[in-house]
Scaffold this motif. Structure first.
Motif, PDB file in Angstrom:
ATOM      1  N   GLY A  95       0.805  -1.215   0.000  1.00  0.00           N
ATOM      2  CA  GLY A  95       0.000   0.000   0.000  1.00  0.00           C
ATOM      3  C   GLY A  95       0.833   1.258   0.000  1.00  0.00           C
ATOM      4  O   GLY A  95       0.380   2.318  -0.450  1.00  0.00           O
ATOM      5  N   LEU A  96       2.068   1.161   0.493  1.00  0.00           N
ATOM      6  CA  LEU A  96       2.960   2.323   0.535  1.00  0.00           C
ATOM      7  C   LEU A  96       3.785   2.471  -0.745  1.00  0.00           C
ATOM      8  O   LEU A  96       3.967   3.580  -1.239  1.00  0.00           O
ATOM      9  CB  LEU A  96       3.910   2.212   1.740  1.00  0.00           C
ATOM     10  CG  LEU A  96       3.278   2.362   3.118  1.00  0.00           C
ATOM     11  CD1 LEU A  96       4.283   1.997   4.206  1.00  0.00           C
ATOM     12  CD2 LEU A  96       2.773   3.787   3.314  1.00  0.00           C
ATOM     13  N   ARG A  99       1.015   1.416  -4.543  1.00  0.00           N
ATOM     14  CA  ARG A  99      -0.413   1.716  -4.431  1.00  0.00           C
ATOM     15  C   ARG A  99      -1.088   1.804  -5.793  1.00  0.00           C
ATOM     16  O   ARG A  99      -2.296   1.592  -5.906  1.00  0.00           O
ATOM     17  CB  ARG A  99      -0.616   3.024  -3.660  1.00  0.00           C
ATOM     18  CG  ARG A  99       0.153   4.198  -4.196  1.00  0.00           C
ATOM     19  CD  ARG A  99      -0.003   5.437  -3.332  1.00  0.00           C
ATOM     20  NE  ARG A  99      -1.343   5.993  -3.410  1.00  0.00           N
ATOM     21  CZ  ARG A  99      -1.724   7.086  -2.756  1.00  0.00           C
ATOM     22  NH1 ARG A  99      -0.870   7.705  -1.955  1.00  0.00           N
ATOM     23  NH2 ARG A  99      -2.939   7.551  -2.883  1.00  0.00           N
ATOM     24  N   ASP A 100      -0.329   2.096  -6.851  1.00  0.00           N
ATOM     25  CA  ASP A 100      -0.906   2.168  -8.194  1.00  0.00           C
ATOM     26  C   ASP A 100      -1.244   0.786  -8.740  1.00  0.00           C
ATOM     27  O   ASP A 100      -1.935   0.677  -9.759  1.00  0.00           O
ATOM     28  CB  ASP A 100       0.051   2.884  -9.144  1.00  0.00           C
ATOM     29  CG  ASP A 100       1.400   2.202  -9.247  1.00  0.00           C
ATOM     30  OD1 ASP A 100       1.872   1.662  -8.220  1.00  0.00           O
ATOM     31  OD2 ASP A 100       1.998   2.205 -10.341  1.00  0.00           O
ATOM     32  N   VAL A 102      -2.305  -1.887  -6.481  1.00  0.00           N
ATOM     33  CA  VAL A 102      -3.185  -2.599  -5.537  1.00  0.00           C
ATOM     34  C   VAL A 102      -4.604  -2.068  -5.686  1.00  0.00           C
ATOM     35  O   VAL A 102      -4.872  -0.893  -5.437  1.00  0.00           O
ATOM     36  CB  VAL A 102      -2.693  -2.430  -4.090  1.00  0.00           C
ATOM     37  CG1 VAL A 102      -3.599  -3.198  -3.140  1.00  0.00           C
ATOM     38  CG2 VAL A 102      -1.253  -2.901  -3.956  1.00  0.00           C
ATOM     39  N   LEU A 105      -7.244  -3.683  -0.435  1.00  0.00           N
ATOM     40  CA  LEU A 105      -6.324  -4.253   0.533  1.00  0.00           C
ATOM     41  C   LEU A 105      -7.088  -4.734   1.759  1.00  0.00           C
ATOM     42  O   LEU A 105      -8.041  -4.092   2.198  1.00  0.00           O
ATOM     43  CB  LEU A 105      -5.310  -3.172   0.939  1.00  0.00           C
ATOM     44  CG  LEU A 105      -4.182  -3.507   1.909  1.00  0.00           C
ATOM     45  CD1 LEU A 105      -3.251  -4.554   1.310  1.00  0.00           C
ATOM     46  CD2 LEU A 105      -3.394  -2.226   2.220  1.00  0.00           C
ATOM     47  N   ARG A 189      -0.089   7.511   4.100  1.00  0.00           N
ATOM     48  CA  ARG A 189       0.261   7.449   2.678  1.00  0.00           C
ATOM     49  C   ARG A 189      -0.331   6.235   1.970  1.00  0.00           C
ATOM     50  O   ARG A 189      -0.096   6.039   0.785  1.00  0.00           O
ATOM     51  CB  ARG A 189       1.784   7.446   2.521  1.00  0.00           C
ATOM     52  CG  ARG A 189       2.440   8.722   3.034  1.00  0.00           C
ATOM     53  CD  ARG A 189       3.892   8.832   2.573  1.00  0.00           C
ATOM     54  NE  ARG A 189       4.782   7.893   3.229  1.00  0.00           N
ATOM     55  CZ  ARG A 189       5.341   6.834   2.653  1.00  0.00           C
ATOM     56  NH1 ARG A 189       5.057   6.529   1.384  1.00  0.00           N
ATOM     57  NH2 ARG A 189       6.176   6.057   3.320  1.00  0.00           N
ATOM     58  N   ILE A 190      -1.072   5.417   2.697  1.00  0.00           N
ATOM     59  CA  ILE A 190      -1.704   4.253   2.060  1.00  0.00           C
ATOM     60  C   ILE A 190      -2.983   4.716   1.377  1.00  0.00           C
ATOM     61  O   ILE A 190      -3.987   4.985   2.038  1.00  0.00           O
ATOM     62  CB  ILE A 190      -1.989   3.153   3.098  1.00  0.00           C
ATOM     63  CG1 ILE A 190      -0.680   2.663   3.724  1.00  0.00           C
ATOM     64  CG2 ILE A 190      -2.746   1.986   2.454  1.00  0.00           C
ATOM     65  CD1 ILE A 190      -0.857   1.629   4.813  1.00  0.00           C
ATOM     66  N   GLY A 191      -2.948   4.799   0.070  1.00  0.00           N
ATOM     67  CA  GLY A 191      -4.089   5.317  -0.675  1.00  0.00           C
ATOM     68  C   GLY A 191      -4.932   4.229  -1.295  1.00  0.00           C
ATOM     69  O   GLY A 191      -5.340   4.346  -2.461  1.00  0.00           O
ATOM     70  N   VAL A 192      -5.204   3.176  -0.560  1.00  0.00           N
ATOM     71  CA  VAL A 192      -5.927   2.012  -1.075  1.00  0.00           C
ATOM     72  C   VAL A 192      -7.078   1.703  -0.119  1.00  0.00           C
ATOM     73  O   VAL A 192      -6.884   1.707   1.096  1.00  0.00           O
ATOM     74  CB  VAL A 192      -4.997   0.783  -1.171  1.00  0.00           C
ATOM     75  CG1 VAL A 192      -5.751  -0.421  -1.701  1.00  0.00           C
ATOM     76  CG2 VAL A 192      -3.788   1.082  -2.042  1.00  0.00           C
ATOM     77  N   THR A 194      -9.111  -0.141   2.385  1.00  0.00           N
ATOM     78  CA  THR A 194      -8.520  -1.162   3.262  1.00  0.00           C
ATOM     79  C   THR A 194      -9.531  -1.674   4.279  1.00  0.00           C
ATOM     80  O   THR A 194     -10.202  -0.894   4.948  1.00  0.00           O
ATOM     81  CB  THR A 194      -7.303  -0.583   4.008  1.00  0.00           C
ATOM     82  OG1 THR A 194      -6.351  -0.091   3.057  1.00  0.00           O
ATOM     83  CG2 THR A 194      -6.638  -1.633   4.875  1.00  0.00           C
ATOM     84  N   PRO A 256      -5.861   3.535 -10.569  1.00  0.00           N
ATOM     85  CA  PRO A 256      -5.513   4.348  -9.400  1.00  0.00           C
ATOM     86  C   PRO A 256      -6.369   5.584  -9.238  1.00  0.00           C
ATOM     87  O   PRO A 256      -6.648   6.022  -8.132  1.00  0.00           O
ATOM     88  CB  PRO A 256      -4.048   4.720  -9.673  1.00  0.00           C
ATOM     89  CG  PRO A 256      -3.556   3.709 -10.644  1.00  0.00           C
ATOM     90  CD  PRO A 256      -4.740   3.318 -11.468  1.00  0.00           C
TER      91      PRO A 256
END
Length: 415
Positions: A95-96, A99-100, A102, A105, A189-192, A194, A256
């Motif tokens: 995820g860090l 992220r593009d 995933v 999550l 910073r995890i932009g997914v 979750t 993304p």
């Protein structure tokens, strides 16, 4: 590449399942029938687990990179990911750093920081000295609730055998991965999308750790699974499967930039000022870039242990604080961080010097540090025998007494 297997339709979206420490991909067996209906499910083994090559990794980032290389070899660009325990640490890294790629999550029995570094390094010392059998025998208490242990002896024995057949060196390396893992300041910073899932009775990664993840990840939801401990997918397979299907069918991102479909609200979470956390971290890194103190404190804690360093810093006052800063910056930040010698060799040198000069109080915690740096009790014995020849038998006699007590303390498995 990582050892892996695939189930499900060839043309379906790819969903990756990451294992826990000491397990194999078979920990996900009871999720496969349902998940493989709609996804191409990829399961992988950690190095040295399940007969996988014993090519250990030194960080969750390296494990994530190996997984990405495996997916590249299969022509997989985007994928969803579920990880349990250390597999969750790999998911956080994905995820860090990817992220593009995933699409969604899920983190199971995971934490932004898994316990204390001291505990993981002591477990490594126990395995290095006694092998994996003591860890395997204590596995049921860590992984399952007492009721499950009593009701499912065959599954419990299967779990114990998974641990016993793991490569000890790779298990120790994975303990080091977890000892060093700390992403508390990076979660924003995890932009997914979750899902964070925790067993209600998990003592290893308790629900409080799951809540810390949810509080830090911008688009996260929480699910607490009743009647489950650490290995939640094995203990409560139906509940875990249902939660995963709900999450991945409602939050899957095809690109993304594309917003996910509305996600189910499993546990409401308040709004979080994530951006400010990321900015503070960046500012702190810039401010401390040329100061060896932070690097020294990191190495000092890794070598001597959090408990020892905490005692030293807590007992510091106006009279001793400057010396504590001096030791951290120069002994640990300037010398112990130099690349010319590895930590095992530095421990050998340190033990020899302390015995020769009769500093037996410091010898005690440097014996403990030597074990954590990878020296075995046999190797420490050889160092002390060698020192007896050149520094004198009385000094070595005192050193053996000190080292014997520390080695017994550090290498005796917990009941």
């Amino acid at each position: 590449m990582l050892q892996h297997r695939l189930d499900g339709p060839d043309d379906a979206p790819v969903l990756v399942l990451g294992p826990a420490l000491g397990t194999t991909w078979h920990m996900w067996d009871r999720q496969i029938p349902e998940l493989s209906r709609n996804w191409r499910v990829l399961r992988f083994d950690l190095p040295g687990h399940g007969g996988a090559p014993a090519r250990s990794a030194d960080s969750a980032k390296v494990l994530a990179e190996r997984l990405l290389a495996t997916l590249d070899s299969l022509g997989v660009n985007r994928f969803g990911y579920v990880g349990c325990s250390i597999g969750g640490a790999v998911g956080i890294q994905l995820g860090l750093q990817a992220r593009d790629r995933v699409s969604s999550l899920a983190l199971v029995s995971a934490s932004p920081r898994f316990g204390t570094a001291d505990a993981w390094r002591q477990r490594g010392v126990v395995v290095r000295t006694n092998g994996l059998d003591p860890i395997a025998r204590s596995t049921p208490d860590r992984w399952f609730t007492p009721g499950f242990v009593a009701a499912q002896p065959a599954i419990v024995e299967w779990a114990v055998q998974m641990v016993r057949t793991t490569d000890p060196g790779c298990y120790i390396a994975a303990c080091e991965v977890l000892a060093a893992f700390d992403v508390r300041q990076d979660l924003g910073r995890i932009g997914v999308p979750t899902l964070v899932m925790a067993g209600a009775e998990d003592q290893a990664t308790p629900p409080a750790d799951a809540r810390a993840l949810v509080a830090g990840i911008p688009d996260a939801r929480l699910a607490i699974v009743p009647g489950a401990s650490h290995l939640t997918p094995v203990e409560q397979p139906g509940a875990v499967t249902e939660l995963l299907i709900r999450h991945f069918t409602t939050s899957w991102q095809e690109s993304p930039a594309g917003p996910p479909a509305p996600a189910p609200v499993i546990t409401p979470t308040p709004a979080r000022p994530v951006g400010a956390i990321a900015e503070l971290e960046s500012a702190a890194q810039i401010a401390g870039r040329n100061d060896p103190y932070d690097a020294g404190m990191k190495v000092r804690r890794e070598v001597l242990g959090d408990a020892h360093v905490d005692r030293a810093t807590e007992n510091a006052d106006a009279f001793t604080q400057d010396f504590q800063d001096f030791a951290t910056r120069y002994a640990w930040g300037e010398v112990w961080t130099r690349p010319g010698l590895d930590r095992r060799t530095r421990s050998v040198v340190t033990l020899t010097a302390l015995v020769a000069r009769g500093h037996f109080d410091e010898l005690a915690f440097h014996v403990r540090a030597a074990l954590r740096n990878g020296l075995t009790p046999e190797e420490i014995k050889e160092v002390l025998l060698q020192t007896a020849v050149y520094a004198g038998v009385p000094a070595a006699n005192s050193a053996f007494a000190v080292a014997q007590g520390i080695i017994r303390e550090e290498t005796t498995p917990e009941d």
